[in-house]
Design an enzyme around this catalytic site. Sequence first.
Site, short mmCIF file in Angstrom:
data_model
loop_
_atom_site.label_atom_id
_atom_site.label_comp_id
_atom_site.label_asym_id
_atom_site.label_seq_id
_atom_site.Cartn_x
_atom_site.Cartn_y
_atom_site.Cartn_z
N SER A 228 -5.05 -62.11 21.15
CA SER A 228 -5.93 -63.29 21.16
C SER A 228 -6.42 -63.49 22.57
CB SER A 228 -5.16 -64.52 20.69
OG SER A 228 -4.22 -64.87 21.69
N LYS A 229 -7.36 -64.40 22.69
CA LYS A 229 -7.92 -64.67 24.02
C LYS A 229 -6.83 -65.00 25.01
CE LYS A 229 -12.25 -66.46 22.49
NZ LYS A 229 -13.06 -67.60 22.22
#
Length: 466
Positions: free
Chosen positions: A247-248
């Site tokens: 994920s980011k």
Amino acid sequence: MTVGMTVRTRIAPSPTGFLHLGTARTALYSWAYARHHGGQFVLRIEDTDVARSTQASVQQILDAMRWLGLDYDEGPVYQMQRLARYHAVVESMLAAGTAYRCWSTPEELETLREAQRARGEKTRYDGRWRPAPGKVLPPVPAGVAPVVRFANPPDGLVRWDDLVKGPIAVGNEEIDDLVILRADGVPTYNFAVVVDDWDMAITHVFRGDEHINNTPWQINIFRALGAPLPRFGHCPVILGDDGQKLSKRRGAVSVTAYEEAGYLPEAMLNYLARLGWSHGDDELFSPAQMVQWFDGSHLSRSPAQWDPAKLAWVNAHHMKQAPDARLAALAQQQLRRRGLPVDDLELLARAAALFKDRCSTVAELADWVAMIFEPVQPRDEDLAAHVGAALRPALQDLRERLAEVDWVPQAIAAAIKAVLAAHGLKMPQLAPALRVLVCGRTQTPSIDAVLALFPRATVRSRLPAS
Ligand code: GLU
């Protein structure tokens, strides 16, 4: 595969951020599958999330696709330019009774869900606006714009043979009548995706398995439209090296970040391909080899783990294979980004030839080149270990001789040899000192070749003067 069918695949990113590694992987699979079968690959931009879609994100997606070399035969097709088509399909479904208008307000639906939760039931639309023979529908409220819902079959099983996961069956009682057209006239993902895959004659859909719950609805909509079903393949998530979903927040997940970090697109493709697919024991291959091999089999059902060390290893391999002139141009870009403009591409190509075997990334190649143009800062312990006072006369002597010699590796090597003879030294005594003083490092390729890359004056200025 049906004989005579033209394979058509697509990648359909939403422009709400950068191109994720997971999307890049399914783009690669879709592309390779189409190329393998001599078919076509389409790029579609799913921009119906109007609030979150941005032009900057579209541009990033296009840049990432270009960088990766995933060329498409059609597109980019933008969903928001196809609204009239979705509306026409909705009208045909309303007429056929496979869709209906629903005037339930968000507040009403929230009350419904709360009641379901209180009873411990799964939350779902209860079909209150769904027409049925003999059923009296509620009065149409004033001032409420309706949505359009799909009339999902009430029972039976939705089955498909997933290209990745094998046979899957979901009961229709599990899924409700989903909204296909919002009150503002914008279609929802599950509907637009079907109309597009139908209109674009898509035969094979590869996507992330976060969409697996959407597929039963989509299959039902295909059926309601009398449209041919594509084959679906849902690829497992990519986990970060900490075992959590990428994920980011967990490391870089945009493709272009890897370009900036000095990775080669063919290495990225090679690495992404192996995250969920295998061809025997082959770890290192070119995009062309992958196209030759990728027939949709040997797709992995279990999540793959992102492994930066393996990516670096794959990249190092592709760096070795890459032509020096290409690495030179890439190193030039890296250096420019660091505020170090180097115009001499011929020099950069010589540097690439010399250093590429030692580099995992173009950024590392740029580090090597930077030592030529920027002052080096040898570490104190390297100076203490390799540049003892006893070497000083020899280093001074070399500095003098290097003023005269032809500035080519052979002549530099001859000067070094002469200094060794004159001072009774051996190469393993002098070379490390030269490396530390001139390059700021203890390890380099052949020192004469390395010195020849520098301007003569730079080398001499880093050696002690008499
Ligand atoms: N827009 C969807 C996404 O980015 C596409 C999913 C699909 O390929 O159907 O996840």
